[in-house]
Motif scaffolding. Structure first.
Motif, PDB file in Angstrom:
ATOM      1  N   LEU A  68      54.155 -52.823  36.079  1.00 44.28           N
ATOM      2  CA  LEU A  68      54.548 -53.052  34.686  1.00 44.28           C
ATOM      3  C   LEU A  68      54.160 -54.479  34.313  1.00 44.28           C
ATOM      4  N   GLY A  69      53.391 -54.636  33.245  1.00 41.50           N
ATOM      5  CA  GLY A  69      53.013 -55.957  32.763  1.00 41.50           C
ATOM      6  C   GLY A  69      53.797 -56.314  31.511  1.00 41.50           C
ATOM      7  N   ILE A  70      54.206 -57.575  31.413  1.00 40.22           N
ATOM      8  CA  ILE A  70      54.963 -58.046  30.248  1.00 40.22           C
ATOM      9  C   ILE A  70      54.327 -59.318  29.700  1.00 40.22           C
ATOM     10  N   SER A  71      54.125 -59.330  28.377  1.00 43.34           N
ATOM     11  CA  SER A  71      53.712 -60.552  27.692  1.00 43.34           C
ATOM     12  C   SER A  71      54.383 -60.563  26.320  1.00 43.34           C
ATOM     13  N   PRO A  72      54.313 -61.687  25.616  1.00 39.13           N
ATOM     14  CA  PRO A  72      54.908 -61.742  24.273  1.00 39.13           C
ATOM     15  C   PRO A  72      54.048 -61.064  23.205  1.00 39.13           C
ATOM     16  N   ASP A  73      52.887 -60.546  23.581  1.00 40.97           N
ATOM     17  CA  ASP A  73      52.011 -59.896  22.611  1.00 40.97           C
ATOM     18  C   ASP A  73      52.636 -58.610  22.073  1.00 40.97           C
ATOM     19  N   PRO A  74      52.315 -58.250  20.823  1.00 38.69           N
ATOM     20  CA  PRO A  74      52.826 -57.004  20.253  1.00 38.69           C
ATOM     21  C   PRO A  74      52.077 -55.786  20.811  1.00 38.69           C
ATOM     22  N   LEU A  75      52.619 -54.605  20.563  1.00 42.42           N
ATOM     23  CA  LEU A  75      52.039 -53.371  21.104  1.00 42.42           C
ATOM     24  C   LEU A  75      50.596 -53.136  20.668  1.00 42.42           C
ATOM     25  N   ASP A  76      50.233 -53.479  19.436  1.00 43.75           N
ATOM     26  CA  ASP A  76      48.849 -53.232  19.011  1.00 43.75           C
ATOM     27  C   ASP A  76      47.862 -54.076  19.827  1.00 43.75           C
ATOM     28  N   SER A  77      48.247 -55.260  20.201  1.00 46.53           N
ATOM     29  CA  SER A  77      47.412 -56.097  21.066  1.00 46.53           C
ATOM     30  C   SER A  77      47.314 -55.474  22.462  1.00 46.53           C
ATOM     31  N   HIS A  78      48.449 -54.993  22.978  1.00 44.32           N
ATOM     32  CA  HIS A  78      48.449 -54.313  24.282  1.00 44.32           C
ATOM     33  C   HIS A  78      47.526 -53.103  24.256  1.00 44.32           C
ATOM     34  N   ASP A  79      47.567 -52.331  23.170  1.00 43.59           N
ATOM     35  CA  ASP A  79      46.724 -51.134  23.063  1.00 43.59           C
ATOM     36  C   ASP A  79      45.244 -51.495  23.168  1.00 43.59           C
ATOM     37  N   LYS A  80      44.828 -52.545  22.483  1.00 39.25           N
ATOM     38  CA  LYS A  80      43.421 -52.981  22.537  1.00 39.25           C
ATOM     39  C   LYS A  80      43.051 -53.425  23.952  1.00 39.25           C
ATOM     40  N   PHE A  81      43.954 -54.166  24.584  1.00 46.38           N
ATOM     41  CA  PHE A  81      43.735 -54.665  25.947  1.00 46.38           C
ATOM     42  C   PHE A  81      43.586 -53.493  26.924  1.00 46.38           C
ATOM     43  N   ILE A  82      44.459 -52.515  26.801  1.00 47.34           N
ATOM     44  CA  ILE A  82      44.430 -51.334  27.667  1.00 47.34           C
ATOM     45  C   ILE A  82      43.130 -50.557  27.471  1.00 47.34           C
ATOM     46  N   LYS A  83      42.761 -50.328  26.214  1.00 49.28           N
ATOM     47  CA  LYS A  83      41.542 -49.546  25.921  1.00 49.28           C
ATOM     48  C   LYS A  83      40.284 -50.274  26.384  1.00 49.28           C
ATOM     49  N   LYS A  84      40.231 -51.565  26.136  1.00 53.67           N
ATOM     50  CA  LYS A  84      39.027 -52.330  26.494  1.00 53.67           C
ATOM     51  C   LYS A  84      38.795 -52.359  28.008  1.00 53.67           C
ATOM     52  N   HIS A  85      39.885 -52.411  28.781  1.00 54.01           N
ATOM     53  CA  HIS A  85      39.739 -52.582  30.229  1.00 54.01           C
ATOM     54  C   HIS A  85      40.198 -51.373  31.048  1.00 54.01           C
ATOM     55  N   GLY A  86      40.555 -50.277  30.379  1.00 55.59           N
ATOM     56  CA  GLY A  86      40.946 -49.054  31.084  1.00 55.59           C
ATOM     57  C   GLY A  86      42.156 -49.250  31.979  1.00 55.59           C
ATOM     58  N   LEU A  87      43.169 -49.935  31.469  1.00 55.31           N
ATOM     59  CA  LEU A  87      44.360 -50.220  32.283  1.00 55.31           C
ATOM     60  C   LEU A  87      45.230 -48.960  32.398  1.00 55.31           C
ATOM     61  N   PRO A  88      45.548 -48.538  33.619  1.00 52.78           N
ATOM     62  CA  PRO A  88      46.300 -47.288  33.821  1.00 52.78           C
ATOM     63  C   PRO A  88      47.811 -47.472  33.918  1.00 52.78           C
ATOM     64  N   PHE A  89      48.306 -48.660  33.631  1.00 57.69           N
ATOM     65  CA  PHE A  89      49.742 -48.923  33.759  1.00 57.69           C
ATOM     66  C   PHE A  89      50.288 -49.404  32.419  1.00 57.69           C
ATOM     67  N   LEU A  90      51.611 -49.389  32.300  1.00 55.78           N
ATOM     68  CA  LEU A  90      52.267 -49.768  31.053  1.00 55.78           C
ATOM     69  C   LEU A  90      52.298 -51.277  30.862  1.00 55.78           C
ATOM     70  N   LEU A  91      52.096 -51.680  29.607  1.00 54.55           N
ATOM     71  CA  LEU A  91      52.314 -53.060  29.197  1.00 54.55           C
ATOM     72  C   LEU A  91      53.501 -53.050  28.242  1.00 54.55           C
ATOM     73  N   LEU A  92      54.412 -53.987  28.441  1.00 52.75           N
ATOM     74  CA  LEU A  92      55.633 -54.058  27.644  1.00 52.75           C
ATOM     75  C   LEU A  92      55.570 -55.261  26.710  1.00 52.75           C
ATOM     76  N   ALA A  93      56.064 -55.063  25.497  1.00 56.00           N
ATOM     77  CA  ALA A  93      56.022 -56.113  24.467  1.00 56.00           C
ATOM     78  C   ALA A  93      57.352 -56.865  24.422  1.00 56.00           C
ATOM     79  N   ASP A  94      57.318 -58.116  24.861  1.00 57.51           N
ATOM     80  CA  ASP A  94      58.499 -58.995  24.835  1.00 57.51           C
ATOM     81  C   ASP A  94      58.268 -60.043  23.750  1.00 57.51           C
ATOM     82  N   THR A  95      58.153 -59.570  22.494  1.00 61.68           N
ATOM     83  CA  THR A  95      57.734 -60.441  21.391  1.00 61.68           C
ATOM     84  C   THR A  95      58.703 -61.586  21.112  1.00 61.68           C
TER      85      THR A  95
END
Length: 157
Positions: A68-95
């Motif tokens: 599980l990855g956590i950063s202060p970025d919002p979900l739309d940023s996480h979605d782009k990051f996941i799609k661009k790099h094919g990340l198979p795990f969840l990213l959580l938004a701690d805005t």
């Protein structure tokens, strides 16, 4: 509250990249957790780290561990990051960085003469019972996934 090894990891609930709210306690009794805090989606160090976890994702899964990855970025940023790099795990938004503060990784940082608050790259290993068994702070992105995998292999499998 101070986060300490050999004690229960502080529980939390955050919005996740799969559209659901994810709580640490959701995994209790089921999975070991590699919880990593990173500063920002799409930055060089964070990309290296995320791609290393991606490349070893099957190895973590084989050891009954979820990443599980956590950063202060919002979900739309996480979605782009996941799609661009094919990340198979969840990213959580701690805005509002509440969880980062809970885990004491929201720190004063200095970069090019400027001071600001941000995430200190850190990783926590939490066993199936919810106990924090290992922490790394001020992590260097390159090679860290391998170190974390080795720890789980030797101590939780």
């Amino acid at each position: 509250m101070t986060v300490k090894e050999k004690e229960m990891a502080p529980d939390f609930k955050l919005p996740a990249s799969n559209g659901e709210e994810v709580a640490l306690s959701d995994y209790r009794g089921k999975k070991n957790i590699l919880l990593y805090f990173y500063p920002k989606d799409m930055t060089p160090g964070c990309t290296v780290q995320a791609c290393d976890f991606r490349d070893m994702h099957e190895d973590f899964s084989d050891l009954d561990a979820v990443v599980l990855g956590i950063s202060p970025d919002p979900l739309d940023s996480h979605d782009k990051f996941i799609k661009k790099h094919g990340l198979p795990f969840l990213l959580l938004a701690d805005t509002d960085h509440e969880v980062a503060e809970l885990y004491e990784v929201w720190k004063l940082k200095k970069n090019f003469g400027k001071e600001y608050m941000g995430i200190e790259r850190s990783t926590f290993i939490i066993d199936k019972e919810g106990t924090l068994v290992k922490e790394w702070r001020k992590v260097t992105a390159k090679g860290h996934a391998e170190e974390a995998l080795q720890y789980i292999k030797e101590n939780l499998s």
